[in-house]
Scaffold this motif. Structure first.
Motif, PDB file in Angstrom:
ATOM      1  N   HIS A   1       0.850  -1.087   0.069  1.00 35.06           N
ATOM      2  CA  HIS A   1      -0.009  -0.071   0.013  1.00 35.06           C
ATOM      3  C   HIS A   1       0.841   1.295  -0.154  1.00 35.06           C
ATOM      4  O   HIS A   1       0.685   2.271  -0.715  1.00 35.06           O
ATOM      5  CB  HIS A   1      -1.025  -0.045   1.227  1.00 35.06           C
ATOM      6  CG  HIS A   1      -1.868  -1.101   1.178  1.00 35.06           C
ATOM      7  ND1 HIS A   1      -2.844  -1.562   2.220  1.00 35.06           N
ATOM      8  CD2 HIS A   1      -2.156  -2.293   0.152  1.00 35.06           C
ATOM      9  CE1 HIS A   1      -3.417  -2.578   1.829  1.00 35.06           C
ATOM     10  NE2 HIS A   1      -2.948  -3.129   0.843  1.00 35.06           N
ATOM     11  N   THR A   2       1.799   1.222   0.811  1.00 35.83           N
ATOM     12  CA  THR A   2       2.732   2.721   0.789  1.00 35.83           C
ATOM     13  C   THR A   2       3.528   2.870  -0.528  1.00 35.83           C
ATOM     14  O   THR A   2       3.513   3.833  -0.916  1.00 35.83           O
ATOM     15  CB  THR A   2       3.564   2.350   2.178  1.00 35.83           C
ATOM     16  OG1 THR A   2       2.920   2.453   3.351  1.00 35.83           O
ATOM     17  CG2 THR A   2       4.565   3.872   2.065  1.00 35.83           C
TER      18      THR A   2
ATOM     19  N   GLN B   1       2.537   1.880  -3.437  1.00 36.81           N
ATOM     20  CA  GLN B   1       1.879   2.626  -4.246  1.00 36.81           C
ATOM     21  C   GLN B   1       1.568   4.122  -4.319  1.00 36.81           C
ATOM     22  O   GLN B   1       1.711   4.763  -5.121  1.00 36.81           O
ATOM     23  CB  GLN B   1       0.308   1.869  -4.036  1.00 36.81           C
ATOM     24  CG  GLN B   1      -0.892   2.510  -4.975  1.00 36.81           C
ATOM     25  CD  GLN B   1      -0.570   2.235  -6.471  1.00 36.81           C
ATOM     26  OE1 GLN B   1      -0.183   1.152  -6.956  1.00 36.81           O
ATOM     27  NE2 GLN B   1      -0.634   3.347  -7.294  1.00 36.81           N
ATOM     28  N   LEU B   2       1.377   4.555  -2.930  1.00 35.18           N
ATOM     29  CA  LEU B   2       1.443   6.027  -2.700  1.00 35.18           C
ATOM     30  C   LEU B   2       2.716   6.756  -3.152  1.00 35.18           C
ATOM     31  O   LEU B   2       2.579   7.688  -3.734  1.00 35.18           O
ATOM     32  CB  LEU B   2       0.971   6.269  -1.158  1.00 35.18           C
ATOM     33  CG  LEU B   2      -0.612   5.948  -0.949  1.00 35.18           C
ATOM     34  CD1 LEU B   2      -0.886   5.973   0.671  1.00 35.18           C
ATOM     35  CD2 LEU B   2      -1.363   6.937  -1.693  1.00 35.18           C
TER      36      LEU B   2
ATOM     37  N   SER C   1       2.798   6.759  -6.734  1.00 33.32           N
ATOM     38  CA  SER C   1       2.049   7.748  -6.991  1.00 33.32           C
ATOM     39  C   SER C   1       2.446   9.370  -6.886  1.00 33.32           C
ATOM     40  O   SER C   1       2.350  10.339  -7.634  1.00 33.32           O
ATOM     41  CB  SER C   1       0.677   7.736  -6.738  1.00 33.32           C
ATOM     42  OG  SER C   1      -0.069   6.489  -7.089  1.00 33.32           O
ATOM     43  N   MET C   2       3.397   9.560  -5.822  1.00 31.51           N
ATOM     44  CA  MET C   2       3.608  10.824  -5.360  1.00 31.51           C
ATOM     45  C   MET C   2       5.003  11.380  -6.336  1.00 31.51           C
ATOM     46  O   MET C   2       5.057  12.276  -6.770  1.00 31.51           O
ATOM     47  CB  MET C   2       4.212  10.937  -3.924  1.00 31.51           C
ATOM     48  CG  MET C   2       3.089  10.710  -3.156  1.00 31.51           C
ATOM     49  SD  MET C   2       3.690  10.600  -1.445  1.00 31.51           S
ATOM     50  CE  MET C   2       2.052  10.179  -0.398  1.00 31.51           C
TER      51      MET C   2
ATOM     52  N   ALA D   1       2.216   3.374 -10.415  1.00 36.87           N
ATOM     53  CA  ALA D   1       1.181   4.715 -10.495  1.00 36.87           C
ATOM     54  C   ALA D   1       0.181   4.690 -11.548  1.00 36.87           C
ATOM     55  O   ALA D   1      -0.634   5.506 -11.523  1.00 36.87           O
ATOM     56  CB  ALA D   1       2.202   5.725 -10.471  1.00 36.87           C
TER      57      ALA D   1
ATOM     58  N   PRO E   1      -7.126   4.689  -9.659  1.00 39.09           N
ATOM     59  CA  PRO E   1      -7.386   5.346  -8.394  1.00 39.09           C
ATOM     60  C   PRO E   1      -8.446   5.083  -7.629  1.00 39.09           C
ATOM     61  O   PRO E   1      -8.242   5.028  -6.356  1.00 39.09           O
ATOM     62  CB  PRO E   1      -7.470   6.904  -8.866  1.00 39.09           C
ATOM     63  CG  PRO E   1      -6.572   6.884 -10.303  1.00 39.09           C
ATOM     64  CD  PRO E   1      -7.008   5.484 -10.892  1.00 39.09           C
TER      65      PRO E   1
ATOM     66  N   TRP F   1      -7.713   2.022  -5.662  1.00 37.97           N
ATOM     67  CA  TRP F   1      -6.866   2.153  -4.521  1.00 37.97           C
ATOM     68  C   TRP F   1      -7.208   3.112  -3.356  1.00 37.97           C
ATOM     69  O   TRP F   1      -7.037   2.887  -2.118  1.00 37.97           O
ATOM     70  CB  TRP F   1      -5.465   2.879  -4.827  1.00 37.97           C
ATOM     71  CG  TRP F   1      -4.465   1.898  -5.571  1.00 37.97           C
ATOM     72  CD1 TRP F   1      -4.513   1.152  -6.735  1.00 37.97           C
ATOM     73  CD2 TRP F   1      -3.986   0.797  -4.554  1.00 37.97           C
ATOM     74  NE1 TRP F   1      -3.453   0.082  -6.750  1.00 37.97           N
ATOM     75  CE2 TRP F   1      -3.104  -0.246  -5.421  1.00 37.97           C
ATOM     76  CE3 TRP F   1      -3.714   0.796  -3.238  1.00 37.97           C
ATOM     77  CZ2 TRP F   1      -2.384  -1.040  -4.883  1.00 37.97           C
ATOM     78  CZ3 TRP F   1      -2.751  -0.196  -2.640  1.00 37.97           C
ATOM     79  CH2 TRP F   1      -2.081  -1.137  -3.341  1.00 37.97           C
TER      80      TRP F   1
ATOM     81  N   LEU G   1      -6.865   1.508   0.441  1.00 37.67           N
ATOM     82  CA  LEU G   1      -6.471   2.367   1.317  1.00 37.67           C
ATOM     83  C   LEU G   1      -7.470   2.998   2.535  1.00 37.67           C
ATOM     84  O   LEU G   1      -7.016   3.036   3.871  1.00 37.67           O
ATOM     85  CB  LEU G   1      -5.918   3.619   0.931  1.00 37.67           C
ATOM     86  CG  LEU G   1      -4.648   3.336  -0.052  1.00 37.67           C
ATOM     87  CD1 LEU G   1      -4.131   4.533  -1.046  1.00 37.67           C
ATOM     88  CD2 LEU G   1      -3.393   2.705   0.640  1.00 37.67           C
TER      89      LEU G   1
ATOM     90  N   LEU H   1       3.859   5.648   6.143  1.00 33.87           N
ATOM     91  CA  LEU H   1       4.200   6.808   5.611  1.00 33.87           C
ATOM     92  C   LEU H   1       4.859   7.870   6.700  1.00 33.87           C
ATOM     93  O   LEU H   1       5.767   8.801   6.109  1.00 33.87           O
ATOM     94  CB  LEU H   1       2.907   7.471   5.079  1.00 33.87           C
ATOM     95  CG  LEU H   1       2.707   6.922   3.806  1.00 33.87           C
ATOM     96  CD1 LEU H   1       1.384   7.701   3.164  1.00 33.87           C
ATOM     97  CD2 LEU H   1       3.824   7.302   2.621  1.00 33.87           C
TER      98      LEU H   1
END
Length: 361
Positions: free
Chosen positions: A178-179, A181-182, A185-186, A213, A217, A220, A224, A235
């Motif tokens: 999960h992290t 993925q974020l 994306s960032m 990424a 969305p 996800w 999340l 995070l």
């Protein structure tokens, strides 16, 4: 197992149905969107016809927010001997089911650790789970027959069973799925408004970091939303490292030699800790990490080149452990990196040179 119901015909549900159907299991497909079930059925994943009586196993493959309600309906309807879900979060659905007062002896939470950037039944494949971990989260209440049905499902999908506690699973996927993925994306978000000249310089590194990424969305947000606490905890650690790294980089700009030295130490620290973490990532077939040698070869972008270089490696008696391809910007060429056992690298390099390939040091 002879019969199954798959509720939810997205990527995971349809892939499981395709794997079961290919091995002779009669699979019944259910989806709130009939067109998705029709698409899955047309691909050979099973039938839209309802079963005549209880099936052996009901597989719930819906977003985490709907898992508990969907399972509750199925269990109250008595549609199967055993029930499981394949959601990427396990603790929340289990607690929701407990709060409903349901008998959970016939249920087990599971999570196949496999997926794609694309979603939906058209993206599904029967081999999606082959060789991948499939987490099972039985409790003291889980009936042995249901656990065995889940293990049979994993075996039929040719995955690797891993038994975990539900909450431990959620903390683990927050870290390893999960992290990332974020964070991916960032990093990719920095490219959205970047100058075109900068974007054209993108190489394999940025492609590797931003690959996931491209994921849906909406999917996800659902994932999340079901695991926000553990993801936020991971995070927070990443944010702390980012803060320290920013400060270290600012110090490298200083005219003060001591500050520059401290800045270099700070940057080196995070890079070395990154080395240590990367070294713990499992290697080929889930085994321990292995250090391979890279033989880099210049490759023209035309039909048959990949087949030719693999054939030449085969003639040299060298097994290619992994492959990476980096495409040249603005040219019909690229660099293929062949990862091999260290002892095989000089053998492969010599054989490829002999056959006319241009190697890059």
């Amino acid at each position: 197992m002879r019969t199954a119901v798959v509720i939810g015909t997205g990527l995971i549900g349809t892939s499981a149905a395709l794997a079961l159907a290919a091995r002779g299991i009669r699979v019944h497909l259910v989806d709130h969107d009939p067109s998705r079930a029709r698409t899955a059925a047309a691909r050979g994943a099973g039938t839209e016809e309802p079963p005549e009586g209880p099936v052996d196993l009901a597989i719930v493959a819906v977003p985490p927010a709907y898992v508990a309600a969907t399972l509750a309906d199925a269990m109250r309807g008595g549609i199967a001997r055993g029930y499981l879900d394949v959601a990427s979060v396990k603790g929340g659905p289990k607690r929701e089911l407990e709060a409903m007062g349901l008998d959970l002896s016939g249920y087990i939470g599971t999570h196949p650790m496999s997926g794609k950037e694309r979603s939906g039944p058209l993206a599904a494949t029967a081999d999606l789970f082959e060789g991948r971990p499939w987490v099972l989260t039985p409790t003291r209440d889980t009936d042995t027959e249901v656990l065995n049905l889940a293990l049979e499902l994993v075996a039929l999908c040719r995955a690797v069973p891993v038994v975990m506690d539900a909450d431990a699973h959620d903390r683990a996927v927050a870290l390893v799925s999960h992290t990332p993925q974020l964070v991916s994306s960032m990093v990719a978000a920095r490219l959205a408004d970047a100058d075109e000249t900068a974007v054209r310089l993108c190489g394999q590194g940025i492609r590797d970091v931003t690959r996931i990424a491209a994921s849906d969305p909406r999917m996800w947000v659902e994932i999340l939303s079901a695991n926000p606490g553990p993801v936020a905890d991971v995070l927070a650690g990443v944010a702390a490292d980012l803060g320290e790294t920013v400060r270290a980089l600012r110090s490298l700009q200083s005219a003060d030699e001591d500050k520059r030295r401290d800045g270099a130490t700070g940057v080196e620290d995070v890079l070395r800790r990154g080395n240590a973490g990367r070294a713990r990532v499992p290697g080929k077939h889930g085994g321990g990490p292995v250090a391979y040698e890279t033989v880099a070869v210049l490759l023209s972008d035309q039909p048959g080149e990949l087949a030719r270089i693999f054939a030449d490696a085969g003639r040299a008696g060298v097994n290619i452990e992994d492959v990476r391809i980096e495409h040249a910007t603005g040219q019909q060429a690229g660099l293929i990196q062949l990862l091999v056992e260290p002892a095989s690298a000089p053998v492969l390099a010599a054989a490829l040179r002999e056959r006319g390939w241009a190697l890059r040091q």
